[in-house]
Design an enzyme around this catalytic site. Structure first.
Site, mmCIF file in Angstrom:
data_model
loop_
_atom_site.group_PDB
_atom_site.id
_atom_site.type_symbol
_atom_site.label_atom_id
_atom_site.label_comp_id
_atom_site.label_asym_id
_atom_site.label_seq_id
_atom_site.Cartn_x
_atom_site.Cartn_y
_atom_site.Cartn_z
ATOM 1 C CE LYS A 213 -2.481 -1.583 3.630
ATOM 2 N NZ LYS A 213 -2.889 -1.775 4.694
ATOM 3 C CG ASP B 192 -6.186 -3.767 7.977
ATOM 4 O OD1 ASP B 192 -6.296 -4.945 8.181
ATOM 5 O OD2 ASP B 192 -6.991 -3.150 7.799
#
Ligand code: BGC
Length: 454
Positions: free
Chosen positions: A155, A191
């Site tokens: 990311k 997450d």
């Protein structure tokens, strides 16, 4: 009827039933490969055991600190679990400056410790010794609840000095360097694990947590007997363990090449992690806008859109400015726009190209391009989710979902369900629920069940 030219342009994004089935089989094979010690090294989807074995009951109580690093922002949270499936969260967002995302790892962790100290000071909790859960949303090989070795950055992050290191230790050292607060890091989690835990806190049937945000990934409940990779001294006295699939990496051995387009290849070629995270690059918020931008550039060049304008050159230059000019949130806005006003679409076109009165036809075409890109993303995510649902032995499975793409796109959920109805075995029942603050509440819950187990 949609214009023939734009249909042709987008044809490669429309997955046939055969392609969906084929991706599904390849995905399921990859998950099995990831779980087995003998094939793990070759697998793209690493299926890391999280060492979390208990789902929350809803009775958990107590105050916890949580850190959340993984997207564009960094957050510090104070979570109060109140029993009765209830929790209260106070949080503070801190920006992660672009240079910290690729600068030395020590500086990133110093920044994290800094923000944490400010938060603790503000809430007058310096000496409260609260346990802390660290939601660190990157692929980590966990050696236990508190030890997580970063295997690669994703990311857009790329801080040297962190890959191959235990991020729990790096955080602990950064806190020590400041020396002004006593904080015990009791758990590090992904997450997706946080999402699964926070949804299970509300709904006892939740077995899968999925993020479709800046990145894309899932975590699910696996039978311990199928997980070869657990540490030898880990007690296998419980039936299940949560597994972080890291499915964003799927496709790195060529399994998706038969569906990838020239635009996917270009997005990958110009990324900072070329040849990595190929499934993620077709599904997540960091990349969907980039795909649409490239398609729009081609559409303009071949006069599929803005046919009558003599300012096409000027429009093309506007798109060339940088790879993120067409933001992924525009896709959600355009797809929620209504015919024939297209007021949001027109605002975006004006912002991007300075063109005041785009025609209804052009707005329709741009909407169709966005639809094809997001529908393909949702179909791929649904393939993964269906594969996991079919692996799990429970008859009824609830999927907890979070992430900006899933949350804000008007039809992502509907697109997903459409594909899931085709792939989930007929003797199963599924539902999807939206997670509420998985990274915060989830981190507290992992910390809470960890201390219960102890
Ligand atoms: C990371 C995952 C994470 C996902 C969603 C991916 O890039 O590899 O660990 O869960 O993004 O944040």
């Amino acid at each position: 009827m949609m214009d023939v030219e734009v249909r042709e342009l987008m044809q490669a994004f429309v997955l046939s039933d055969y392609q969906v089935q084929e991706v599904y089989s390849r995905f399921c094979a990859e998950i099995s490969k990831g779980l087995k010690r003998s094939t793990h090294a070759l697998a793209n989807t690493k299926c890391f055991p999280t060492y979390v074995q208990d789902l929350p009951t809803g009775d958990e109580m107590g105050k916890y600190l949580a850190l959340d690093l993984g997207g564009t922002n960094f957050r510090v949270l104070l979570v109060s679990l109140k029993g009765h499936h209830d929790a209260m969260v106070e949080s503070q967002i801190y920006a992660v400056p672009k240079d910290l995302m690729v600068g030395p790892g020590v500086e990133l962790f110093d920044h994290i410790a800094d923000c944490l100290a400010r938060f603790v000071e503000k809430h007058e909790m310096r000496n409260s010794h609260l346990p802390l859960g660290f939601t660190f949303s990157f692929p980590c090989e966990q050696k236990g609840l508190k030890e997580a070795i970063l295997t690669r950055w994703t990311k857009g992050f790329g801080c040297p000095g962190v890959e191959g290191e235990d991020v729990g230790r790096l955080l602990h050292e950064a806190i020590q360097r400041r020396g002004d607060a006593e904080i015990a890091v009791v758990a590090i989690l992904n997450d997706t694990t946080g999402t699964l835990m926070s949804c299970a806190h509300r709904n006892a049937d939740c077995r899968i947590g999925v993020i479709v945000g800046t990145g894309c990934n899932a975590c699910y409940v696996e039978d311990v007997a199928n997980v070869d990779l657990l540490h030898a001294d880990f007690k296998r006295n419980q039936k299940d363990v949560l597994v972080n699939a890291e499915w964003g990496a799927f496709g790195e051995s060529g399994q998706l090449d038969f569906v990838r387009t020239e635009y996917d290849r270009e997005v990958d070629d110009t990324s900072i992690n070329k040849s990595e995270q190929l499934f993620e690059k077709m599904t997540s918020g960091m990349y969907l806008g980039r795909l649409v931008r490239l398609i729009l550039m081609r559409a303009m060049q071949s006069k599929v859109i803005f046919k009558l304008s003599n300012r096409r050159e000027h429009f093309a230059t506007a798109l060339q400015k940088n790879e993120d000019v067409f933001e992924t949130r525009f896709i959600s806005e355009i797809e929620s726009d209504s015919f024939p006003e297209f007021s949001k679409t027109r605002t975006i076109i004006t912002e991007l190209f300075g063109l005041e009165k785009a025609s209804v036809e052009d707005c329709q075409k741009i909407k169709y391009i966005c639809e094809c890109v997001s529908k393909r993303a949702a179909t791929l995510v649904a393939i993964g989710v269906s594969g996991l649902i079919n692996r799990i032995s429970d008859r009824r499975v609830v999927v907890g979902m979070d992430g900006s793409v899933y949350r804000y796109h008007p039809k992502f959920d509907a697109y997903m369900r459409n594909t899931m109805h085709k792939l989930v075995k007929s003797d199963k029942e599924f539902d999807i629920m939206l997670s509420e603050d998985g990274s915060g509440r989830g981190a507290a819950l992992v910390a809470a069940v960890a201390s219960k187990t102890k």
